[in-house]
Scaffold this motif. Structure first.
Motif, mmCIF file in Angstrom:
data_model
loop_
_atom_site.group_PDB
_atom_site.id
_atom_site.type_symbol
_atom_site.label_atom_id
_atom_site.label_comp_id
_atom_site.label_asym_id
_atom_site.label_seq_id
_atom_site.Cartn_x
_atom_site.Cartn_y
_atom_site.Cartn_z
ATOM 1 N N GLY A 367 0.829 -1.183 -0.274
ATOM 2 C CA GLY A 367 -0.017 0.159 -0.112
ATOM 3 C C GLY A 367 0.857 1.497 -0.188
ATOM 4 O O GLY A 367 0.441 2.230 -0.763
ATOM 5 N N SER A 368 1.831 1.102 0.774
ATOM 6 C CA SER A 368 2.828 2.513 0.848
ATOM 7 C C SER A 368 3.434 2.573 -0.430
ATOM 8 O O SER A 368 3.818 3.719 -0.945
ATOM 9 C CB SER A 368 3.645 2.150 2.033
ATOM 10 O OG SER A 368 3.217 2.286 3.193
ATOM 11 N N ASP A 369 3.835 1.431 -1.113
ATOM 12 C CA ASP A 369 4.516 1.525 -2.368
ATOM 13 C C ASP A 369 3.837 2.144 -3.397
ATOM 14 O O ASP A 369 4.151 2.784 -4.154
ATOM 15 C CB ASP A 369 4.926 0.135 -2.616
ATOM 16 C CG ASP A 369 6.043 -0.456 -1.994
ATOM 17 O OD1 ASP A 369 6.623 0.097 -1.286
ATOM 18 O OD2 ASP A 369 6.209 -1.635 -1.986
ATOM 19 N N ILE A 370 2.382 1.944 -3.461
ATOM 20 C CA ILE A 370 1.573 2.346 -4.512
ATOM 21 C C ILE A 370 1.139 3.729 -4.121
ATOM 22 O O ILE A 370 1.127 4.545 -5.110
ATOM 23 C CB ILE A 370 0.230 1.684 -4.390
ATOM 24 C CG1 ILE A 370 0.379 0.032 -4.933
ATOM 25 C CG2 ILE A 370 -0.851 2.124 -5.296
ATOM 26 C CD1 ILE A 370 -0.747 -0.684 -4.786
ATOM 27 N N ALA A 371 0.959 4.106 -2.861
ATOM 28 C CA ALA A 371 0.632 5.458 -2.527
ATOM 29 C C ALA A 371 1.874 6.398 -2.838
ATOM 30 O O ALA A 371 1.837 7.466 -3.014
ATOM 31 C CB ALA A 371 0.430 5.503 -0.979
ATOM 32 N N SER A 372 3.062 5.760 -3.084
ATOM 33 C CA SER A 372 4.275 6.904 -3.071
ATOM 34 C C SER A 372 4.171 7.328 -4.667
ATOM 35 O O SER A 372 4.872 8.350 -4.873
ATOM 36 C CB SER A 372 5.493 6.117 -2.903
ATOM 37 O OG SER A 372 5.693 5.092 -3.928
ATOM 38 N N LEU A 373 3.582 6.565 -5.509
ATOM 39 C CA LEU A 373 3.206 7.128 -6.858
ATOM 40 C C LEU A 373 2.488 8.550 -6.758
ATOM 41 O O LEU A 373 2.643 9.496 -7.688
ATOM 42 C CB LEU A 373 2.561 6.018 -7.702
ATOM 43 C CG LEU A 373 3.475 4.854 -7.871
ATOM 44 C CD1 LEU A 373 2.315 3.851 -8.721
ATOM 45 C CD2 LEU A 373 4.577 5.091 -8.957
ATOM 46 N N VAL A 374 1.643 8.799 -5.778
ATOM 47 C CA VAL A 374 0.725 9.873 -5.852
ATOM 48 C C VAL A 374 1.218 10.995 -5.077
ATOM 49 O O VAL A 374 0.534 11.798 -4.707
ATOM 50 C CB VAL A 374 -0.817 9.462 -5.590
ATOM 51 C CG1 VAL A 374 -1.234 8.460 -6.923
ATOM 52 C CG2 VAL A 374 -0.928 8.816 -4.414
ATOM 53 N N THR A 375 2.277 10.322 -4.066
ATOM 54 C CA THR A 375 2.658 11.603 -3.030
ATOM 55 C C THR A 375 4.283 12.023 -3.400
ATOM 56 O O THR A 375 4.634 12.372 -2.489
ATOM 57 C CB THR A 375 2.476 11.015 -1.643
ATOM 58 O OG1 THR A 375 3.329 9.777 -1.697
ATOM 59 C CG2 THR A 375 1.252 10.518 -1.361
ATOM 60 N N THR A 395 -6.320 -7.929 3.745
ATOM 61 C CA THR A 395 -7.693 -7.853 4.269
ATOM 62 C C THR A 395 -8.462 -6.903 3.876
ATOM 63 O O THR A 395 -7.868 -5.918 3.217
ATOM 64 C CB THR A 395 -7.093 -7.553 5.812
ATOM 65 O OG1 THR A 395 -6.386 -6.605 5.926
ATOM 66 C CG2 THR A 395 -6.298 -8.797 6.658
ATOM 67 N N SER A 396 -9.468 -6.548 4.331
ATOM 68 C CA SER A 396 -10.198 -5.190 4.105
ATOM 69 C C SER A 396 -9.572 -3.959 4.594
ATOM 70 O O SER A 396 -9.494 -2.819 3.928
ATOM 71 C CB SER A 396 -11.568 -5.297 4.678
ATOM 72 O OG SER A 396 -12.595 -6.118 3.937
ATOM 73 N N GLN A 397 -8.893 -4.010 5.771
ATOM 74 C CA GLN A 397 -7.997 -2.751 6.190
ATOM 75 C C GLN A 397 -7.075 -2.597 5.143
ATOM 76 O O GLN A 397 -6.711 -1.365 4.813
ATOM 77 C CB GLN A 397 -7.546 -2.933 7.669
ATOM 78 C CG GLN A 397 -8.523 -3.241 8.706
ATOM 79 C CD GLN A 397 -9.141 -4.721 8.831
ATOM 80 O OE1 GLN A 397 -9.212 -5.328 7.816
ATOM 81 N NE2 GLN A 397 -9.548 -4.837 10.106
ATOM 82 N N GLY A 398 -6.201 -3.667 4.781
ATOM 83 C CA GLY A 398 -5.418 -3.294 3.737
ATOM 84 C C GLY A 398 -5.644 -2.746 2.365
ATOM 85 O O GLY A 398 -4.876 -1.916 1.931
ATOM 86 N N LEU A 399 -6.838 -3.368 2.052
ATOM 87 C CA LEU A 399 -7.369 -2.908 0.671
ATOM 88 C C LEU A 399 -7.796 -1.211 0.673
ATOM 89 O O LEU A 399 -7.545 -0.648 -0.042
ATOM 90 C CB LEU A 399 -8.467 -3.898 0.359
ATOM 91 C CG LEU A 399 -8.996 -3.592 -1.097
ATOM 92 C CD1 LEU A 399 -7.877 -3.505 -1.983
ATOM 93 C CD2 LEU A 399 -10.222 -4.404 -1.309
ATOM 94 N N TYR A 400 -8.349 -1.244 1.926
ATOM 95 C CA TYR A 400 -8.844 0.233 2.050
ATOM 96 C C TYR A 400 -7.579 1.032 2.279
ATOM 97 O O TYR A 400 -7.707 2.393 1.718
ATOM 98 C CB TYR A 400 -9.435 0.477 3.866
ATOM 99 C CG TYR A 400 -9.661 1.637 3.952
ATOM 100 C CD1 TYR A 400 -10.924 2.574 3.164
ATOM 101 C CD2 TYR A 400 -8.897 2.573 4.936
ATOM 102 C CE1 TYR A 400 -11.127 3.885 3.599
ATOM 103 C CE2 TYR A 400 -9.276 3.868 5.158
ATOM 104 C CZ TYR A 400 -10.147 4.538 4.721
ATOM 105 O OH TYR A 400 -10.592 5.874 4.875
#
Length: 518
Positions: A367-375, A395-400
């Motif tokens: 999740g952090s890796d993907i978020a780094s693309l937009v931050t 998990t649902s938390q991870g997907l969120y």
């Protein structure tokens, strides 16, 4: 029996004598035998009728235009591209009409391969030329794979001299896939090509090139890449590279520079460390499409590689795909080193394997890796609209955590998701609107191991359309669910039974809902 003599038996109910009984049985048996004989004759006549009927088929009456027949052949052979030539040869052997129809359809003859070649005697360049010559002006494709015997000192099975001559003066190619055990073999094929200024080599028309090698050194890899100097028309390149720890000899760096400046599309199939992959990509400033595939292997790691890897900006990249990523690996780390300001589509396909419980996979790193693309500051991906995740166990938390970092998404596709449906059930309780720009949601074959309930998705769609205001509109227009019949349990069977009702109800709210079973 004489019917006139015993006619009275059919009009009365008198008792039959033993002689009369035996005579009746005889007559019944005689007529049964006659019926069987007649039925056999009828079957024979029916078979003969069907045989004659085949002579009146559209093909035999020449009612099927050869152009249509050629299109049918194309559809037939293209369904199994690895045996294209074998299937086409079989069709041509059916009859003269079929062979004639195939010969006047150039597209059928525009592809050769895939072939494993184990010795020069198994690869007839003359036949390849004759085959492709029938394709006329249609864009041509050649796939050839050489395979050395156990003795590595054996001659290259591709016959580099003959193949190099073919690339020099053979028919022009649009797509070429060329692979062999050693990188030096590929180098030798193009190494001796000499062409005068008056004539360009036939390979100079290639736009899509695939090069595969099982063993190489950094130096031979660099020389193979320099093939692109001889083929400046290549805009899409695929490199299938050796395993990093077994068949690739290197000194923690690659030759520089690599001639990839003209590429708009690149696919790398390898388990090479992130630092080496980035070294390749630093030569690809004009890329628009990038695919990184690890074939289910974890990327190599060497503690001697520098940790402070410089950030790489690919200003034109619009589509990024990661294929067969091992879920428990850190292979998505490469996203932290990329800045993709034009990124529009992100597609991540995880490697299918036995999973533990999904609670073990919050995947905060992914999740952090993907978020780094937009931050990523000024070069962040500010217009990422399409996201596709396949075979993700989370998990649902991870997907969120992943999706909440991507508010610009307009299209979300979840293929074979291994998770529960709590994310959709609880979305209305979040402090900020979940995926505010979402237009299309597709969920295909979610795993039932983790109680993914359709009703949670249906209610999620319904709630998005409730209480809308001009200040807070909803963009959702389309939703699609695909359910596997083979694994449909009770909740999903209800979904399939009521699919038309749910679709009509969603249509009233402005959402095109489709529910399909596969």
């Amino acid at each position: 029996m004489d019917q006139d003599r015993f006619a009275h038996l059919f009009t009365s109910n008198i008792m039959l004598s033993p002689f009369e009984l035996e005579s009746v049985r005889h007559e019944i048996e005689a007529r049964t035998t006659t019926i069987r004989q007649l039925e056999f004759q009828i079957d024979v006549l029916k078979a003969e009728r069907e045989k004659y009927q085949t002579l009146l088929s559209p093909l035999r009456r020449n009612l099927m235009p050869p152009e249509i027949l050629g299109e049918i052949f194309t559809f037939s052979v293209s369904s199994r591209p690895f045996s294209w030539d074998h299937q086409l040869n079989t069709l041509c052997l059916v009859c003269r009409a079929w062979r004639a129809a195939a010969l006047i359809h150039p597209a059928l003859w525009a592809t050769v391969g895939w072939h494993y070649v184990y010795s020069p005697q198994n690869f007839d360049i003359g036949k390849v030329k004759a085959w492709l010559s029938r394709s006329g002006k249609v864009k041509k494709t050649l796939h050839v794979m050489g395979r050395h015997e156990a003795d590595d000192s054996s001659l290259c099975p591709l016959s580099p001299h003959d193949l190099g001559k073919f690339f020099l003066d053979g028919p022009p190619l649009d797509t070429l896939s060329l692979a062999c055990t050693h990188a030096e073999c590929l180098e030798a094929i193009f190494g001796d090509m000499q062409c005068g200024p008056a004539k360009k080599p036939s390979c100079a028309s290639i736009h899509s090139l695939t090069l595969g090698m099982e063993r190489a050194s950094a130096e031979s890899f660099g020389r193979v890449c320099c093939i692109l100097h001889r083929i400046p028309t290549v805009c899409t390149l695929t490199l299938a590279l050796p395993e990093i720890h077994h068949y690739f000899i290197y000194n923690r760096e690659l030759p520089k520079p690599l001639p990839f400046g003209n590429l708009s599309g690149l696919t790398l199939v390898c388990d090479w460390p992130v630092s080496l992959v980035l070294d390749i990509l630093r030569n690809c400033a004009n890329l628009e499409t990038l695919t990184l595939e690890t074939e289910g292997c974890t990327r190599g790691y060497d503690p001697a590689f520098p940790r402070d890897i410089p950030i790489l900006v690919l200003p034109r990249l619009r589509t990024l795909q990661l294929k067969e990523v091992v879920l428990s690996s850190k292979d998505t780390d490469i996203l932290r080193y990329l800045r993709l300001p034009s990124l529009h589509t992100l597609d991540i396909i995880f490697y299918m394997m036995d999973r533990d419980e999904p609670d073990d996979y919050n995947l905060t790193n992914t999740g952090s890796d993907i978020a780094s693309l937009v931050t990523g500051g000024s070069n962040r991906a500010s217009n990422l609209q399409h996201l596709r995740l396949e075979s993700l166990s989370i998990t649902s938390q991870g997907l969120y955590f992943i999706l909440s970092a991507l508010p610009t998404l307009t299209h979300l596709t979840l293929e074979r998701l291994e998770s529960d449906s709590r994310l959709f059930r609880d979305a209305h309780t979040f402090s900020t609107k979940f995926l505010p720009r979402l237009k299309t949601l597709k969920i295909h074959e979610p795993s039932e191991l983790f109680t993914f309930n359709y009703s949670d998705v249906y209610n999620f769609l319904r709630r998005r359309k409730e209480g809308l205001t001009e200040e807070s509109p909803d963009c959702l227009e389309e939703a699609g669910l695909t359910v596997s019949k083979a694994h449909s349990t009770y909740p999903w069977k209800i979904v399939l039974d009521d699919r038309h009702y749910h679709a009509s109800e969603m249509a009233k709210k402005g959402i095109r809902l489709s529910i399909a079973a596969v």
